[in-house]
Design an enzyme around this catalytic site. Structure first.
Site, PDB file in Angstrom:
ATOM      1  CB  SER A  55      -0.958   0.008   1.197  1.00 35.29           C
ATOM      2  OG  SER A  55      -0.251  -0.178   2.408  1.00 35.29           O
ATOM      3  CG  HIS A 280      -0.990   4.094   4.093  1.00 37.25           C
ATOM      4  ND1 HIS A 280      -1.438   3.517   5.249  1.00 37.25           N
ATOM      5  CD2 HIS A 280      -0.629   3.061   3.278  1.00 37.25           C
ATOM      6  CE1 HIS A 280      -1.362   2.203   5.142  1.00 37.25           C
ATOM      7  NE2 HIS A 280      -0.864   1.900   3.954  1.00 37.25           N
TER       8      HIS A 280
END
Length: 300
Positions: A55, A280
């Site tokens: 990811s 993230h």
């Protein structure tokens, strides 16, 4: 560490933040159930540039999303690298939740990532390893424990119980798995320049957290920072042993961690304020990561 009080609204915010933190494992380690396999069918010889990864490569939540449940962004570092290098033959098969095993096995409709490689492939970027040590579960666990002792280090206590640092052990266990992937990349794409990509700076470098905005206890911020550094060191070592290039994305992202103001933040916290998955990179983070990747791809 931000100033905290034993009772009151700030703890309420901390508990609210846990609602977002509880879903972190899915952001890091969720397996795709349906995903497109890329922009075009892969020819037998492979695309000239193939991007593999998890990811942190695919960039879930960053507009525009083009990778189905693999959560690929149209402005992730592979896309930016392909553009900078004028690569018209490009395939991004990175997938949110990928572990090293997913290089050889399908994630939902996303074929095994290594299948995209071929003898025509000239550049491979690979970002992997975080899910092998359980990034998502670690962050989720630390977030939950932070409320029990925000001024302490409950997460470090948990993971070092018995005198052994379990996370350091997980990193050591992941090393041969990364080595195996790199070996197979060379076998499938023998003419390719290979770049192993590290992880960006998630926690503040000075070790000072921002509880409850980011629900990580004061003593666990430096612990998690150091754990990530150990992971990057392992990756750099495996790159060296395999004779491939390593892209250090940690240094270029320093000062833009989860505790920075919204405008200066390149890695989002438990409750993203810029489009991205929790903990993230956002679009600015992916752009910053592309810099060392492009340099490594150019042989610099």
């Amino acid at each position: 560490m931000a100033h905290t009080h034993k009772r009151g609204g700030r703890y309420g915010k901390g508990l609210a933040a846990l609602g977002a933190a509880a879903a972190l494992a899915a952001s890091f380690a969720g397996t795709a159930t349906a995903a497109d396999a890329g922009t075009a069918a892969t020819p037998a010889g492979g695309q000239r540039y193939v991007a593999l990864g998890d990811s942190y490569t695919s960039a879930p939540g960053v507009p525009e999303q083009t990778g189905g449940d693999c959560a690929r962004s149209s402005v992730n570092y592979p896309a930016l690298t392909a553009k900078a290098l004028h690569q018209t033959s490009f395939k991004d098969v990175s997938c949110s939740g990928a572990k090293t095993d997913d290089m050889w096995r399908a994630q939902g409709d996303n074929p095994p990532q290594l299948n995209a490689l071929g003898r025509n492939t000239r550049l491979v970027t690979l970002g992997i390893g975080g899910n092998d040590i359980g990034f998502g579960d670690i962050i989720g666990t630390c977030a939950q424990l932070s409320v029990t002792d925000p001024a302490g280090a409950p997460c470090r206590t948990k993971y070092t119980e018995g005198g052994t640092d379990q996370l350091t052990a997980r990193i050591a266990d992941a090393a041969p798995k990364v080595a195996k992937v790199l070996k197979d990349v060379h076998k499938r794409a023998p003419h390719a320049r290979v770049v192993l990509v590290g992880y960006p700076a998630i926690m503040p470098e000075d070790g000072v957290g921002c509880f409850p905005a980011v629900p990580i206890a004061a003593g666990d911020v430096p612990y998690l920072r150091d754990t990530e550094k150990k992971l990057n060191t392992m990756l750099q070592g495996e790159a060296r042993k395999a004779g491939v290039r390593f892209a250090d994305t940690y240094k270029p992202t320093l000062g833009h961690d989860v505790c920075k103001p919204t405008a200066d933040r390149w890695i989002e916290g438990a409750q993203p304020e810029n489009p991205a998955a929790p903990f993230h990179p956002n679009a600015k983070g992916e752009a910053a990561m592309s810099g060392p990747v492009i340099s490594a791809a150019r042989g610099r």
